[in-house]
Design a protein around this motif. Structure first.
Motif, short mmCIF file in Angstrom:
data_model
loop_
_atom_site.label_atom_id
_atom_site.label_comp_id
_atom_site.label_asym_id
_atom_site.label_seq_id
_atom_site.Cartn_x
_atom_site.Cartn_y
_atom_site.Cartn_z
N UNK A 37 0.86 -1.18 0.00
CA UNK A 37 0.00 0.00 0.00
C UNK A 37 0.89 1.23 0.00
N UNK A 38 0.60 2.15 -0.91
CA UNK A 38 1.40 3.36 -1.01
C UNK A 38 0.47 4.55 -1.21
N UNK A 39 0.75 5.61 -0.49
CA UNK A 39 -0.02 6.84 -0.64
C UNK A 39 0.96 7.98 -0.88
N UNK A 40 1.36 8.21 -2.14
CA UNK A 40 2.38 9.21 -2.43
C UNK A 40 1.99 10.62 -2.03
N UNK A 41 0.71 10.95 -2.14
CA UNK A 41 0.26 12.30 -1.78
C UNK A 41 0.45 12.52 -0.28
N UNK A 42 0.02 11.56 0.52
CA UNK A 42 0.19 11.68 1.97
C UNK A 42 1.67 11.72 2.34
N UNK A 43 2.45 10.89 1.69
CA UNK A 43 3.89 10.87 1.96
C UNK A 43 4.52 12.22 1.63
N UNK A 44 4.15 12.80 0.49
CA UNK A 44 4.70 14.11 0.09
C UNK A 44 4.28 15.20 1.07
#
Length: 103
Positions: A37-44
């Motif tokens: 599971x990856x959430x690039x927006x949240x990570x950024x």
């Protein structure tokens, strides 16, 4: 002095952790299907917030602790140099470094 050392260590660990130096070991846990599971927006957003918060804290620590010490050291160095020049001039070692004839 101990407080300044503690603040330096905290800053070092904050910068190190934001750069990825201090991370725990990777685990082998995952989903049953094997996908990640990856959430690039949240990570950024989280990374940007962490960097801006850390930068603000580092700037405050610099202005509150490091800058006054640096200014004090610079003032003392300048004053010591002026005193040394005056003593050398009084001792007859060269020309004075300030105005002697006001006319």
């Amino acid at each position: 002095m101990n407080r300044q050392i503690l603040i330096f260590i905290i800053i070092l660990f904050l910068i190190g952790s934001s750069l990825g130096i201090f991370y725990p070991k990777k685990t082998q846990a995952g989903l049953a299907s094997g996908s990640v599971i990856s959430d690039p927006v949240h990570t950024a957003v989280t990374t940007t917030h962490t960097i801006s918060t850390t930068a603000g804290w580092v700037e405050k620590a610099f202005n509150d602790y490091i800058k006054p010490i640096a200014i004090t050291i610079l003032r003392k160095a300048i004053l010591d140099r002026i005193v040394d020049q005056i003593i050398a001039w009084i001792s007859g070692e060269g020309d004075p470094q300030f105005v002697t004839d006001w006319q």
